[in-house]
Design a protein around this motif. Structure first.
Motif, PDB file in Angstrom:
ATOM      1  N   VAL A  95       9.869  -6.155  -6.135  1.00  0.00           N
ATOM      2  CA  VAL A  95      10.345  -4.869  -5.614  1.00  0.00           C
ATOM      3  C   VAL A  95       9.360  -4.321  -4.587  1.00  0.00           C
ATOM      4  O   VAL A  95       9.759  -3.831  -3.514  1.00  0.00           O
ATOM      5  N   ASP A  96       8.058  -4.427  -4.882  1.00  0.00           N
ATOM      6  CA  ASP A  96       7.053  -3.952  -3.926  1.00  0.00           C
ATOM      7  C   ASP A  96       7.116  -4.739  -2.615  1.00  0.00           C
ATOM      8  O   ASP A  96       7.018  -4.161  -1.530  1.00  0.00           O
ATOM      9  N   VAL A  97       7.252  -6.061  -2.730  1.00  0.00           N
ATOM     10  CA  VAL A  97       7.345  -6.897  -1.527  1.00  0.00           C
ATOM     11  C   VAL A  97       8.603  -6.540  -0.737  1.00  0.00           C
ATOM     12  O   VAL A  97       8.587  -6.446   0.509  1.00  0.00           O
ATOM     13  N   GLY A  98       9.711  -6.322  -1.439  1.00  0.00           N
ATOM     14  CA  GLY A  98      10.970  -5.996  -0.760  1.00  0.00           C
ATOM     15  C   GLY A  98      10.903  -4.672  -0.022  1.00  0.00           C
ATOM     16  O   GLY A  98      11.332  -4.570   1.150  1.00  0.00           O
ATOM     17  N   THR A  99      10.376  -3.624  -0.659  1.00  0.00           N
ATOM     18  CA  THR A  99      10.282  -2.326   0.008  1.00  0.00           C
ATOM     19  C   THR A  99       9.313  -2.368   1.189  1.00  0.00           C
ATOM     20  O   THR A  99       9.576  -1.758   2.233  1.00  0.00           O
ATOM     21  N   LEU A 100       8.215  -3.099   1.047  1.00  0.00           N
ATOM     22  CA  LEU A 100       7.274  -3.236   2.160  1.00  0.00           C
ATOM     23  C   LEU A 100       7.934  -3.940   3.345  1.00  0.00           C
ATOM     24  O   LEU A 100       7.744  -3.543   4.506  1.00  0.00           O
ATOM     25  N   THR A 101       8.715  -4.970   3.053  1.00  0.00           N
ATOM     26  CA  THR A 101       9.398  -5.701   4.121  1.00  0.00           C
ATOM     27  C   THR A 101      10.379  -4.802   4.871  1.00  0.00           C
ATOM     28  O   THR A 101      10.426  -4.810   6.118  1.00  0.00           O
ATOM     29  N   ILE A 102      11.146  -4.005   4.131  1.00  0.00           N
ATOM     30  CA  ILE A 102      12.114  -3.118   4.781  1.00  0.00           C
ATOM     31  C   ILE A 102      11.404  -2.072   5.633  1.00  0.00           C
ATOM     32  O   ILE A 102      11.809  -1.790   6.777  1.00  0.00           O
ATOM     33  N   GLN A 103      10.336  -1.486   5.110  1.00  0.00           N
ATOM     34  CA  GLN A 103       9.605  -0.477   5.878  1.00  0.00           C
ATOM     35  C   GLN A 103       8.993  -1.083   7.147  1.00  0.00           C
ATOM     36  O   GLN A 103       8.994  -0.445   8.212  1.00  0.00           O
ATOM     37  N   LEU A 104       8.462  -2.279   7.046  1.00  0.00           N
ATOM     38  CA  LEU A 104       7.908  -2.928   8.236  1.00  0.00           C
ATOM     39  C   LEU A 104       9.001  -3.269   9.244  1.00  0.00           C
ATOM     40  O   LEU A 104       8.799  -3.168  10.465  1.00  0.00           O
ATOM     41  N   HIS A 105      10.158  -3.679   8.747  1.00  0.00           N
ATOM     42  CA  HIS A 105      11.279  -3.975   9.644  1.00  0.00           C
ATOM     43  C   HIS A 105      11.690  -2.738  10.433  1.00  0.00           C
ATOM     44  O   HIS A 105      12.060  -2.839  11.621  1.00  0.00           O
ATOM     45  N   LEU A 106      11.599  -1.574   9.800  1.00  0.00           N
ATOM     46  CA  LEU A 106      11.978  -0.334  10.466  1.00  0.00           C
ATOM     47  C   LEU A 106      10.871   0.229  11.352  1.00  0.00           C
ATOM     48  O   LEU A 106      11.103   1.191  12.093  1.00  0.00           O
ATOM     49  N   SER A 107       9.663  -0.354  11.283  1.00  0.00           N
ATOM     50  CA  SER A 107       8.528   0.220  12.032  1.00  0.00           C
ATOM     51  C   SER A 107       7.741  -0.820  12.811  1.00  0.00           C
ATOM     52  O   SER A 107       6.518  -0.787  12.855  1.00  0.00           O
ATOM     53  N   GLY A 108       8.437  -1.802  13.418  1.00  0.00           N
ATOM     54  CA  GLY A 108       7.770  -2.715  14.335  1.00  0.00           C
ATOM     55  C   GLY A 108       7.584  -4.132  13.856  1.00  0.00           C
ATOM     56  O   GLY A 108       7.102  -4.982  14.611  1.00  0.00           O
ATOM     57  N   GLY A 109       7.925  -4.450  12.627  1.00  0.00           N
ATOM     58  CA  GLY A 109       7.816  -5.825  12.128  1.00  0.00           C
ATOM     59  C   GLY A 109       6.383  -6.305  12.079  1.00  0.00           C
ATOM     60  O   GLY A 109       5.471  -5.598  11.636  1.00  0.00           O
ATOM     61  N   THR A 110       6.149  -7.504  12.608  1.00  0.00           N
ATOM     62  CA  THR A 110       4.802  -8.083  12.559  1.00  0.00           C
ATOM     63  C   THR A 110       3.851  -7.435  13.543  1.00  0.00           C
ATOM     64  O   THR A 110       2.635  -7.668  13.480  1.00  0.00           O
ATOM     65  N   THR A 111       4.370  -6.625  14.493  1.00  0.00           N
ATOM     66  CA  THR A 111       3.465  -5.909  15.391  1.00  0.00           C
ATOM     67  C   THR A 111       2.846  -4.691  14.708  1.00  0.00           C
ATOM     68  O   THR A 111       1.942  -4.069  15.274  1.00  0.00           O
ATOM     69  N   ASN A 112       3.339  -4.370  13.525  1.00  0.00           N
ATOM     70  CA  ASN A 112       2.763  -3.271  12.747  1.00  0.00           C
ATOM     71  C   ASN A 112       1.535  -3.806  12.001  1.00  0.00           C
ATOM     72  O   ASN A 112       1.633  -4.766  11.235  1.00  0.00           O
ATOM     73  N   PRO A 113       0.371  -3.213  12.216  1.00  0.00           N
ATOM     74  CA  PRO A 113      -0.851  -3.736  11.566  1.00  0.00           C
ATOM     75  C   PRO A 113      -0.792  -3.685  10.037  1.00  0.00           C
ATOM     76  O   PRO A 113      -1.520  -4.412   9.364  1.00  0.00           O
ATOM     77  N   PHE A 114       0.102  -2.854   9.486  1.00  0.00           N
ATOM     78  CA  PHE A 114       0.197  -2.766   8.033  1.00  0.00           C
ATOM     79  C   PHE A 114       0.938  -3.951   7.422  1.00  0.00           C
ATOM     80  O   PHE A 114       1.134  -3.995   6.203  1.00  0.00           O
ATOM     81  N   ALA A 115       1.313  -4.917   8.274  1.00  0.00           N
ATOM     82  CA  ALA A 115       1.902  -6.147   7.751  1.00  0.00           C
ATOM     83  C   ALA A 115       0.899  -6.919   6.884  1.00  0.00           C
ATOM     84  O   ALA A 115       1.288  -7.721   6.022  1.00  0.00           O
ATOM     85  N   PHE A 116      -0.385  -6.648   7.082  1.00  0.00           N
ATOM     86  CA  PHE A 116      -1.403  -7.321   6.271  1.00  0.00           C
ATOM     87  C   PHE A 116      -1.379  -6.856   4.810  1.00  0.00           C
ATOM     88  O   PHE A 116      -2.065  -7.439   3.975  1.00  0.00           O
ATOM     89  N   LEU A 117      -0.584  -5.815   4.513  1.00  0.00           N
ATOM     90  CA  LEU A 117      -0.457  -5.388   3.124  1.00  0.00           C
ATOM     91  C   LEU A 117       0.217  -6.457   2.260  1.00  0.00           C
ATOM     92  O   LEU A 117       0.139  -6.404   1.030  1.00  0.00           O
ATOM     93  N   PHE A 118       0.882  -7.422   2.901  1.00  0.00           N
ATOM     94  CA  PHE A 118       1.429  -8.545   2.137  1.00  0.00           C
ATOM     95  C   PHE A 118       0.321  -9.292   1.386  1.00  0.00           C
ATOM     96  O   PHE A 118       0.543  -9.838   0.297  1.00  0.00           O
ATOM     97  N   LEU A 119      -0.895  -9.306   1.980  1.00  0.00           N
ATOM     98  CA  LEU A 119      -2.012  -9.969   1.309  1.00  0.00           C
ATOM     99  C   LEU A 119      -2.337  -9.289  -0.019  1.00  0.00           C
ATOM    100  O   LEU A 119      -2.723  -9.952  -0.987  1.00  0.00           O
ATOM    101  N   LEU A 120      -2.191  -7.962  -0.062  1.00  0.00           N
ATOM    102  CA  LEU A 120      -2.446  -7.244  -1.305  1.00  0.00           C
ATOM    103  C   LEU A 120      -1.493  -7.705  -2.399  1.00  0.00           C
ATOM    104  O   LEU A 120      -1.900  -7.907  -3.548  1.00  0.00           O
ATOM    105  N   GLN A 121      -0.221  -7.890  -2.056  1.00  0.00           N
ATOM    106  CA  GLN A 121       0.761  -8.354  -3.035  1.00  0.00           C
ATOM    107  C   GLN A 121       0.428  -9.764  -3.529  1.00  0.00           C
ATOM    108  O   GLN A 121       0.560 -10.075  -4.718  1.00  0.00           O
ATOM    109  N   VAL A 122      -0.012 -10.622  -2.602  1.00  0.00           N
ATOM    110  CA  VAL A 122      -0.356 -12.003  -2.978  1.00  0.00           C
ATOM    111  C   VAL A 122      -1.564 -12.012  -3.919  1.00  0.00           C
ATOM    112  O   VAL A 122      -1.582 -12.719  -4.935  1.00  0.00           O
TER     113      VAL A 122
END
Length: 442
Positions: A95-122
């Motif tokens: 659920v955390d990974v899914g919500t993070l993905t949707i928020q990043l999709h709405l705010s720039g995708g991989t150009t958003n520096p907060f995409a590195f938050l995926f590392l926290l989930q891993v």
């Protein structure tokens, strides 16, 4: 009521401790999710108000509302529940990974520096989950990043930020790194503490299993010895009976008295042998006796006074409301074991006090002997911990503690201020009450 260990019960306790650690980890995830909600709200506000960057605010707030609702439901679900499985932690992280993905999709995708938050989930999955679950999270996060790079559009920046996106990106990366580092230090420390606590509890269970295995081996040895002693004791009983009827002895009052004393001691030996067999789990059902607490204790005290050379034995029964119970020889032997230890340390004076407090029976045995060696008090119930200075010493309290533990009770030992020792046995009435035993049998 014997002390025979139950492997199924031991596995159940191991599972309970593991699930308890899982519940603590789930509560940590819920706290982390609240921090994520606050962080997302703060970030959205700063980006819109501080940098004048347009975001699809309604959609992002909808995702936040769903995340808040899920976290509230999780808190209600796991606040009282004691068991959490790996699959449930796995779904929570999904659920955390899914919500993070949707928020990043709405705010720039991989150009958003907060995409590195995926590392926290891993990293969290590597700490909390089993291997297959962790690798599944890794695969899912890689797929999410790939999808974001293909299907997400970069943010539209105001003209004044057209040449400064790299600076904004670097600032975002710095904030993201600081956030991940702080969260990892806080929550990995807490989760590691939970895991260490679970490992310590499992270690205690393994130690307990080793002690109970020791009890089994001792029980087998004692049972074998008791069987071997049965025949010579029966032979001695027949011989003493014949002697008592012979004229040479029946006409000699002194010899007749000695023979009677020998028969009394022989009867006690046979009782001890029967108790060993009962403690080893043989013919246990035949040993159960329906009685009351006061009757049982009164008979026990009477038998103890008749068979032990105690000078002063004080018995105080503070039980005001008697109740029907079921006792067997193993429990009687456990209590007598404590009394025998007190008598050996203090031949002149031993005291037994019985009280009933709420749903527990408390027996306090005190003496005026030298007391426990300070180092022994922290190892009460461990085999071969004795101040008597002989091999095999300390097994008495070892058996007492394990029998009490099997009944759900406790044993507390301490030294008295005025000299001597005190051992307190606390047994739940549910383990010995006649009504509870009848319901269990049905």
């Amino acid at each position: 009521m014997g002390a025979t260990p139950n492997p199924i019960e031991g596995r159940a306790e191991v599972t309970r401790f593991e699930n308890g650690a899982g519940r603590n980890n789930m509560l940590q995830l819920i706290q982390l999710r609240w921090i994520a909600v606050i962080g997302q709200i703060t970030t959205i506000a700063i980006v819109i108000l501080g940098f004048d960057i347009e975001l699809p605010l309604p959609q992002m707030l909808e995702v936040l509302a769903c995340l808040i609702a899920f976290n509230i439901a999780s808190h209600l679900r796991w606040h009282e529940t004691r068991t959490v499985k790996n699959s449930e932690l796995f779904l929570a992280l999904l659920v955390d990974v899914g919500t993070l993905t949707i928020q990043l999709h709405l705010s720039g995708g991989t150009t958003n520096p907060f995409a590195f938050l995926f590392l926290l989930q891993v990293i969290l999955s590597a700490v909390l989950l089993e291997a297959w679950s962790t690798w599944t999270i890794v695969a899912i996060t890689i797929a999410c990043l790939a999808a974001l790079s293909l299907f997400s559009a970069p943010l539209t920046l105001p003209p004044q930020h057209g040449n400064g996106f790299s600076n904004l990106y670097e600032e975002g990366m710095l904030i993201c790194f600081a956030l991940i580092a702080a969260l990892l230090v806080i929550f990995i420390t807490r989760i590691s503490r939970n895991l260490r606590s679970g490992y310590a509890q499992l270690s205690d269970l393994r130690q307990r299993a080793a002690e109970e295995d020791h009890i089994v081996r001792m029980g087998l040895l004692a049972s074998g010895a008791a069987h071997e002693l049965g025949t010579p004791l029966a032979t001695l009983s027949v011989i003493l009976g014949d002697w008592k009827r012979m004229p040479e002895f029946s006409q000699n009052a002194e010899l007749l008295e000695e023979i009677s004393e020998m028969q009394t001691q022989l009867t006690r030996c046979k009782t001890i042998v029967s108790g060993i067999l009962l403690s080893a789990g043989e013919a246990r059902g035949e040993s159960s006796v329906k009685t009351t607490i006061s009757t049982f204790l009164n008979d026990l005290v009477k038998d103890f006074r008749a068979t032990r050379p105690v000078v002063t034995f004080i018995y105080k029964n503070h039980i005001e409301h008697d109740m029907p119970v079921v006792f067997d020889s193993a429990l009687k032997q456990m209590i007598c074991n404590v009394l025998d230890n007190a008598l050996e340390a203090s031949p002149q004076w031993v005291c037994l006090e019985a009280t009933r407090e709420a749903d527990a029976l408390t027996l306090l045995v005190t003496d005026t002997g030298p007391g426990f060696v300070p180092g022994m008090l922290s190892h009460i119930g461990k085999p071969y911990q004795s101040s008597k200075g002989r091999p095999g010493g300390g097994l008495g309290l070892f058996f007492v503690v394990n029998v009490a533990r099997k009944l759900g009770g406790t044993v507390d030992a301490r030294n008295r201020e005025g000299g001597g020792a005190a051992v307190q046995l606390t047994l739940p009435l549910a383990a010995i009450s006649l009504e509870e035993v009848a319901e269990h049998v049905q």
